[in-house]
Design a protein around this motif. Structure first.
Motif, mmCIF file in Angstrom:
data_model
loop_
_atom_site.group_PDB
_atom_site.id
_atom_site.type_symbol
_atom_site.label_atom_id
_atom_site.label_comp_id
_atom_site.label_asym_id
_atom_site.label_seq_id
_atom_site.Cartn_x
_atom_site.Cartn_y
_atom_site.Cartn_z
ATOM 1 N N GLU A 2 -13.679 55.202 62.969
ATOM 2 C CA GLU A 2 -12.346 54.616 63.031
ATOM 3 C C GLU A 2 -11.290 55.465 62.318
ATOM 4 N N ARG A 3 -11.714 56.436 61.526
ATOM 5 C CA ARG A 3 -10.754 57.300 60.826
ATOM 6 C C ARG A 3 -10.534 58.629 61.521
ATOM 7 N N GLU A 4 -11.302 58.921 62.551
ATOM 8 C CA GLU A 4 -11.255 60.240 63.193
ATOM 9 C C GLU A 4 -9.842 60.665 63.590
ATOM 10 N N GLN A 5 -9.048 59.742 64.081
ATOM 11 C CA GLN A 5 -7.706 60.097 64.549
ATOM 12 C C GLN A 5 -6.644 59.964 63.463
ATOM 13 N N ARG A 6 -7.013 59.404 62.307
ATOM 14 C CA ARG A 6 -6.026 59.178 61.249
ATOM 15 C C ARG A 6 -6.015 60.245 60.172
ATOM 16 N N VAL A 7 -7.012 61.111 60.151
ATOM 17 C CA VAL A 7 -7.065 62.166 59.141
ATOM 18 C C VAL A 7 -7.464 63.491 59.777
ATOM 19 N N LYS A 8 -7.161 64.549 59.073
ATOM 20 C CA LYS A 8 -7.603 65.881 59.482
ATOM 21 C C LYS A 8 -8.713 66.278 58.514
ATOM 22 N N TRP A 9 -9.914 66.422 59.051
ATOM 23 C CA TRP A 9 -11.079 66.753 58.231
ATOM 24 C C TRP A 9 -11.043 68.240 57.908
ATOM 25 N N LEU A 10 -11.052 68.579 56.627
ATOM 26 C CA LEU A 10 -10.923 69.982 56.230
ATOM 27 C C LEU A 10 -12.268 70.629 55.933
ATOM 28 N N TYR A 11 -13.038 70.040 55.030
ATOM 29 C CA TYR A 11 -14.337 70.614 54.724
ATOM 30 C C TYR A 11 -15.192 69.611 53.965
ATOM 31 N N PRO A 12 -16.488 69.647 54.229
ATOM 32 C CA PRO A 12 -17.409 68.754 53.504
ATOM 33 C C PRO A 12 -17.670 69.300 52.108
ATOM 34 N N ILE A 13 -17.822 68.400 51.167
ATOM 35 C CA ILE A 13 -18.060 68.804 49.777
ATOM 36 C C ILE A 13 -19.506 68.548 49.354
ATOM 37 N N LEU A 14 -19.991 67.332 49.598
ATOM 38 C CA LEU A 14 -21.338 67.022 49.120
ATOM 39 C C LEU A 14 -22.081 66.163 50.117
ATOM 40 N N GLN A 15 -23.394 66.182 49.973
ATOM 41 C CA GLN A 15 -24.255 65.314 50.780
ATOM 42 C C GLN A 15 -25.073 64.438 49.857
ATOM 43 N N ASP A 16 -25.318 63.251 50.309
ATOM 44 C CA ASP A 16 -26.051 62.277 49.504
ATOM 45 C C ASP A 16 -26.591 61.228 50.471
ATOM 46 N N ASP A 17 -27.038 60.120 49.948
ATOM 47 C CA ASP A 17 -27.432 59.011 50.807
ATOM 48 C C ASP A 17 -27.151 57.712 50.074
ATOM 49 N N PHE A 18 -27.082 56.623 50.826
ATOM 50 C CA PHE A 18 -26.975 55.298 50.239
ATOM 51 C C PHE A 18 -28.346 54.655 50.304
ATOM 52 N N SER A 19 -28.817 54.232 49.157
ATOM 53 C CA SER A 19 -30.101 53.555 49.036
ATOM 54 C C SER A 19 -29.899 52.330 48.167
ATOM 55 N N ILE A 20 -30.919 51.503 48.115
ATOM 56 C CA ILE A 20 -30.858 50.322 47.253
ATOM 57 C C ILE A 20 -31.620 50.630 45.974
ATOM 58 N N TYR A 21 -30.939 50.484 44.855
ATOM 59 C CA TYR A 21 -31.527 50.722 43.543
ATOM 60 C C TYR A 21 -31.777 49.390 42.856
ATOM 61 N N THR A 22 -32.942 49.269 42.243
ATOM 62 C CA THR A 22 -33.285 48.072 41.491
ATOM 63 C C THR A 22 -33.622 48.462 40.062
ATOM 64 N N LEU A 23 -33.623 47.491 39.196
ATOM 65 C CA LEU A 23 -33.923 47.713 37.790
ATOM 66 C C LEU A 23 -35.420 47.904 37.609
ATOM 67 N N LYS A 24 -35.784 48.898 36.848
ATOM 68 C CA LYS A 24 -37.196 49.162 36.566
ATOM 69 C C LYS A 24 -37.846 47.894 36.009
ATOM 70 N N GLY A 25 -39.022 47.555 36.560
ATOM 71 C CA GLY A 25 -39.753 46.383 36.099
ATOM 72 C C GLY A 25 -39.394 45.100 36.824
ATOM 73 N N GLU A 26 -38.394 45.142 37.684
ATOM 74 C CA GLU A 26 -37.984 43.962 38.468
ATOM 75 C C GLU A 26 -38.433 44.159 39.917
ATOM 76 N N PRO A 27 -38.350 43.114 40.743
ATOM 77 C CA PRO A 27 -38.721 43.289 42.153
ATOM 78 C C PRO A 27 -37.962 44.453 42.790
ATOM 79 N N GLY A 28 -38.693 45.257 43.540
ATOM 80 C CA GLY A 28 -38.118 46.460 44.128
ATOM 81 C C GLY A 28 -37.645 46.252 45.549
ATOM 82 N N ALA A 29 -37.159 47.339 46.124
ATOM 83 C CA ALA A 29 -36.656 47.320 47.497
ATOM 84 C C ALA A 29 -37.084 48.599 48.207
#
Length: 165
Positions: A2-29
């Motif tokens: 939805e942003r493709e036409q509203r901005v001019k993409w210049l250059y990528p800076i970083l790569q990462d991912d979205f994951s679910i983080y849980t507290l150590k010792g609690e139920p995980g995901a």
């Protein structure tokens, strides 16, 4: 998309991912099924991490305006999981002097890239200045030092790159 036409993409800076983080010792995901069983997840309102979660049917999300707030809520048990990038989690742990194993990385929801973008109306001379500055920062090691300081992974195209398009 939805942003493709509203901005001019210049250059990528970083790569990462979205994951679910849980507290150590609690139920995980570590799986989507486990993540769906968590009572409440934290994400930034309107942000890419929330959008990624909703695509997988994760609807029990408490929205905040900052990663720091989500990290604090997870640490105090106010949420059961935090939908975040690895760089956001690492920065939170460093900022609060917490052990690196305080959170457990669970199921990956999506890949993530951060880009420098400009308004389509931005003067081409300004864009050229930005590109030169990034090339200079790469050449003199500033970009690598900043990535190390903030614990982010630069895109491969910026590791060892000597010139910009």
């Amino acid at each position: 998309p939805e942003r493709e036409q509203r901005v001019k993409w210049l250059y990528p800076i970083l790569q990462d991912d979205f994951s679910i983080y849980t507290l150590k010792g609690e139920p995980g995901a570590s799986t989507l099924e486990q993540a769906l069983k968590l009572h409440m997840l934290g994400a930034n309102g309107g942000a890419a991490n929330a959008i990624a979660a909703q695509r997988y049917g994760l609807t029990h999300i408490e929205f905040t305006s900052s990663d720091d707030t989500n990290g604090r809520k997870l640490m105090t048990g106010r949420i059961d999981g935090w939908i975040a990038s690895q760089s956001a989690v690492k920065f939170f742990l460093q900022l609060h002097a917490l052990p690196s194993d305080s959170f457990i990385k669970g199921v990956k929801l999506s890949d993530y890239q951060a880009w420098v973008a400009a308004s389509p109306a931005t003067d081409p001379a300004i864009i050229a200045q930005w590109q030169k500055t990034l090339a200079d920062m790469q050449r003199d090691g500033t970009l690598t030092r900043l990535a190390s300081k903030y614990r982010v992974k630069l895109l491969n195209s910026y590791q060892g790159q000597q010139s910009m398009k």
